[in-house]
Design a protein around this motif. Structure first.
Motif, PDB file in Angstrom:
ATOM      1  N   TRP A   1     -16.176   9.615  -0.424  1.00 33.74           N
ATOM      2  CA  TRP A   1     -15.893  10.993  -0.845  1.00 33.74           C
ATOM      3  C   TRP A   1     -14.450  11.361  -0.489  1.00 33.74           C
ATOM      4  O   TRP A   1     -13.707  11.913  -1.314  1.00 33.74           O
ATOM      5  CB  TRP A   1     -16.853  11.959  -0.169  1.00 33.74           C
ATOM      6  N   TYR A   2     -14.045  11.011   0.713  1.00 38.13           N
ATOM      7  CA  TYR A   2     -12.668  11.312   1.122  1.00 38.13           C
ATOM      8  C   TYR A   2     -11.677  10.421   0.373  1.00 38.13           C
ATOM      9  O   TYR A   2     -10.636  10.897  -0.101  1.00 38.13           O
ATOM     10  CB  TYR A   2     -12.508  11.112   2.629  1.00 38.13           C
ATOM     11  N   PHE A   3     -11.999   9.136   0.261  1.00 38.58           N
ATOM     12  CA  PHE A   3     -11.082   8.180  -0.366  1.00 38.58           C
ATOM     13  C   PHE A   3     -10.809   8.538  -1.822  1.00 38.58           C
ATOM     14  O   PHE A   3      -9.653   8.582  -2.258  1.00 38.58           O
ATOM     15  CB  PHE A   3     -11.674   6.773  -0.270  1.00 38.58           C
ATOM     16  N   LEU A   4     -11.875   8.802  -2.586  1.00 35.08           N
ATOM     17  CA  LEU A   4     -11.700   9.073  -4.013  1.00 35.08           C
ATOM     18  C   LEU A   4     -11.127  10.453  -4.290  1.00 35.08           C
ATOM     19  O   LEU A   4     -10.429  10.649  -5.286  1.00 35.08           O
ATOM     20  CB  LEU A   4     -13.042   8.920  -4.742  1.00 35.08           C
ATOM     21  N   GLY A   5     -11.415  11.393  -3.418  1.00 34.64           N
ATOM     22  CA  GLY A   5     -10.998  12.764  -3.688  1.00 34.64           C
ATOM     23  C   GLY A   5      -9.732  13.210  -3.002  1.00 34.64           C
ATOM     24  O   GLY A   5      -9.068  14.145  -3.461  1.00 34.64           O
ATOM     25  N   HIS A   6      -9.354  12.541  -1.899  1.00 30.36           N
ATOM     26  CA  HIS A   6      -8.250  13.066  -1.106  1.00 30.36           C
ATOM     27  C   HIS A   6      -7.160  12.053  -0.772  1.00 30.36           C
ATOM     28  O   HIS A   6      -6.138  12.426  -0.201  1.00 30.36           O
ATOM     29  CB  HIS A   6      -8.795  13.654   0.209  1.00 30.36           C
TER      30      HIS A   6
END
Length: 290
Positions: free
Chosen positions: A156-161
């Motif tokens: 979630w963090y990798f793809l979005g942020h």
């Protein structure tokens, strides 16, 4: 009631393993637009290599988990660089058929090197029981649930942020435009294969610790595939959550209906869901102009 809770908890544990493999399917599809039918076999080979190294080195539980992730990532990079990189620009069907051939080769390697006999993958403390509300759970079952939660949060963090995650999403949305913007599609594909194979390696090793190490671990790919379809091929996080749904559904079907229906419960569910939502529960509806 206790029987229901036991089925639910054990279903969540195996569903978490499905979720990890399903996320790997979705990561590669999101970055490259192809389905990697060797995902289960990569997890199987990673589990065997991890078992051999962990047995030789005497690693602890956390070190074994880290070892499985590293082994999976290295295998993914090797497969991408030696087999998939030369296929860049080739028709999608040709690339998919190459992954099918890769699956057969990896399956044969495991049988030739380690044989077909089952092995016990022993990890210190993995079989210890934890009592939660009168339900006994093994530490390994709790560990696989924690692994899925961490994987979902991490992606979630990798793809979005993260910058590279945004680049991966850009390639998935429009590869030609992403290239014009300076995004290296080869690097995106390499990272996708490494991360997807790391997830498969982790899933394979955790499955082996809980249920034993056998060459049939490759079937995790087949079991997890409905979770990817259910969640949506373009939804990495949705695939992880859908793995839990498939795992619980299989356990409930086997526990209350028939063990013979357990194997097809996931496929029956996606048939029903796809008639209503062809893009999956969490996938994005695509509108194409003709």
């Amino acid at each position: 009631m206790n029987y229901f809770i036991e089925l639910l908890v054990s279903g969540l544990a195996v569903g978490a393993i499905y979720g990890l493999v399903a996320m790997g399917f979705a990561v590669i599809y999101k970055a490259t637009g192809i389905v990697n039918f060797a995902q289960g076999e990569v997890g199987m080979l990673s589990a065997y290599i991890t078992w051999s190294l962990a047995t030789s080195l005497g690693t602890g539980s956390l070190a074994t988990v880290a070892l499985a992730i590293v082994v999976g990532a290295v295998l993914g990079l090797l497969c991408e660089r030696l087999i998939m990189r030369p296929m860049l620009g080739e028709p999608v069907l040709s690339v998919v058929l190459v992954t099918v051939g890769l699956a057969v080769v990896l399956r044969s390697i495991v049988t030739i090197v380690w044989g077909a006999s089952p092995h016990k993958f022993e990890v210190a403390g993995a079989d210890e029981l934890v009592n939660l509300g009168g339900i006994g759970l093994r530490v390994s079952q709790l560990g696989v649930l924690a692994a899925l939660v961490l994987a979902v949060a991490g992606f979630w963090y990798f793809l979005g942020h993260s910058r590279f995650g945004v680049a991966m999403r850009a390639v998935a949305a429009d590869e030609k435009t992403a290239r014009l913007m300076g995004v290296s599609t080869a690097r995106v594909q390499a990272v996708a294969w490494a991360s997807a194979s790391a997830l498969a390696g982790l899933a394979g090793a955790l499955f082996a610790v809980i249920y034993g190490l056998t060459p049939t671990i490759y079937e995790l790919g087949l079991k997890a595939f409905p979770a990817t379809v259910l969640g949506g091929f373009d939804s990495v996080l949705g695939s992880g959550v859908s793995g839990l749904i498939i795992g619980v559904l299989e356990n409930m079907t086997g526990g209350y209906l028939s063990s013979s229906l357990k194997e097809i419960a996931g496929f029956m569910l996606i048939l029903v869901v796809l008639m209503v939502r062809p893009f999956g529960l969490f996938g994005e509806k695509r509108i194409e102009r003709v």
